[in-house]
Design a protein around this motif. Sequence first.
Motif, PDB file in Angstrom:
ATOM      1  N   VAL A  25       0.836  -1.201   0.000  1.00  0.00           N
ATOM      2  CA  VAL A  25       0.000   0.000   0.000  1.00  0.00           C
ATOM      3  C   VAL A  25       0.874   1.256   0.000  1.00  0.00           C
ATOM      4  CG1 VAL A  25      -1.641   1.354   1.358  1.00  0.00           C
ATOM      5  CG2 VAL A  25      -1.984  -1.107   1.094  1.00  0.00           C
ATOM      6  N   ALA A  26       1.878   1.268   0.887  1.00  0.00           N
ATOM      7  CA  ALA A  26       2.755   2.435   0.992  1.00  0.00           C
ATOM      8  C   ALA A  26       3.552   2.654  -0.292  1.00  0.00           C
ATOM      9  CB  ALA A  26       3.700   2.266   2.184  1.00  0.00           C
ATOM     10  N   ARG A  27       3.990   1.553  -0.912  1.00  0.00           N
ATOM     11  CA  ARG A  27       4.746   1.673  -2.159  1.00  0.00           C
ATOM     12  C   ARG A  27       3.887   2.293  -3.259  1.00  0.00           C
ATOM     13  NH1 ARG A  27       5.747  -3.398  -2.933  1.00  0.00           N
ATOM     14  NH2 ARG A  27       7.474  -3.425  -1.462  1.00  0.00           N
ATOM     15  N   ALA A  28       2.610   1.890  -3.302  1.00  0.00           N
ATOM     16  CA  ALA A  28       1.694   2.441  -4.302  1.00  0.00           C
ATOM     17  C   ALA A  28       1.472   3.939  -4.088  1.00  0.00           C
ATOM     18  CB  ALA A  28       0.362   1.695  -4.259  1.00  0.00           C
ATOM     19  N   LEU A  29       1.536   4.380  -2.828  1.00  0.00           N
ATOM     20  CA  LEU A  29       1.329   5.795  -2.510  1.00  0.00           C
ATOM     21  C   LEU A  29       2.618   6.597  -2.602  1.00  0.00           C
ATOM     22  CD1 LEU A  29      -1.015   5.450   0.611  1.00  0.00           C
ATOM     23  CD2 LEU A  29      -1.679   6.058  -1.718  1.00  0.00           C
TER      24      LEU A  29
END
Length: 381
Positions: A25-29
């Motif tokens: 999730v953090a990588r996508a953001l």
Amino acid sequence: MPPIQSKVEGRGNGIKTVIVNLNEVARALGRPPTYVLKFFGYELGALTNESQDRYLINGVHEAGELQDSLDGFINKFVLCGSCKNPETEIQIKKGLLQRDCKACGHLSMIDIRHKLSTYILKNPPSDKKGKKKSATATANVVGGGKSIADLAKNDSNGDSANNSFADAGDDDDDILTKKINAEAAALANAKIEVNDDDWAVDMSKEAIEARAKELDNLTLAESDGYTQLGEWLLKESKDSKDDLPSDIDIYKKIMELEILENPETVQVLAQTLFDDDVVEQIDEHLGLLKKLIKGEEESEKAFLGGLERYIGLENQGLIEKVPKILMTVYDKELISEEVILNWGTKVSKKYVAKDISKKVRKAAKPFISWLQEADEESDEE
């Protein structure tokens, strides 16, 4: 971005929620997973823990609850304030947090009063090479021994007009402006070094009329390209700056006149693109200006000189706004700190008469002082 996946572990007082896919999730953001985890903790009022790529929140928290909280993180720390695009990076500059949009180029402020903002200032994001970005000047950035965070905290007890620091960049009465206005009264005896250069492209009405008389017997093609560019822009925007040609058309005109690589080109633009709404108009023409200035010192100096000529000769009502104009060109990374400091400490006859040049720089003194103080603070750290 994948949806949040959570799993409850343990029982009794030791019950915890594991966020299974927080890394994805953090990588996508485009944000570190610890930022998202800390945000959950602050918003949900729960302790958080990171252990060997396992991200834990005390208590039971359903995936839907976490997803709702994540939406708040995205709005506050990811989406561009202008185009709402998520392709942004967090920047730390002089104790301020900004989202730099890679889609539209807009810099939007992040509310410094949020607890996560304090955490980010202490734990700045890494750049592409893995090196931590500087988080210096988190204190005394506005002078007077107070940090932006302190001022924002104090301001929260004041009237509601200053309730949202997130809007500080768009408010004429923001914290920095108040500080600048308060300091401006003490500038009457300011001493500034004098530099006696005496050449520039003058786009004032009187200069244009004088050149027109000299060029009566010349074709338009025989006059210099800067004059043609300036007079073309002034003619197109005679009624309003809203009537200016598009930045693409202006760029094409510059190419046609073969003055693309000349610093005097941006000096002419600084005298012809703006009116009383110069702060907003700099942002509107940011793409064109960055393409022409390209971080080159001579072009940066020429752009500042053009602004000085326009403000000092054509629109002296803007003199009181000089600190905010400088803050804008600095914040948008159009002009480097070094060039602004050199310009602000030396009066020059290159663009305007000495007395006008001194008047403009006196108005700029609060911002110059703030920049020097923040620079000294950075050196000490």
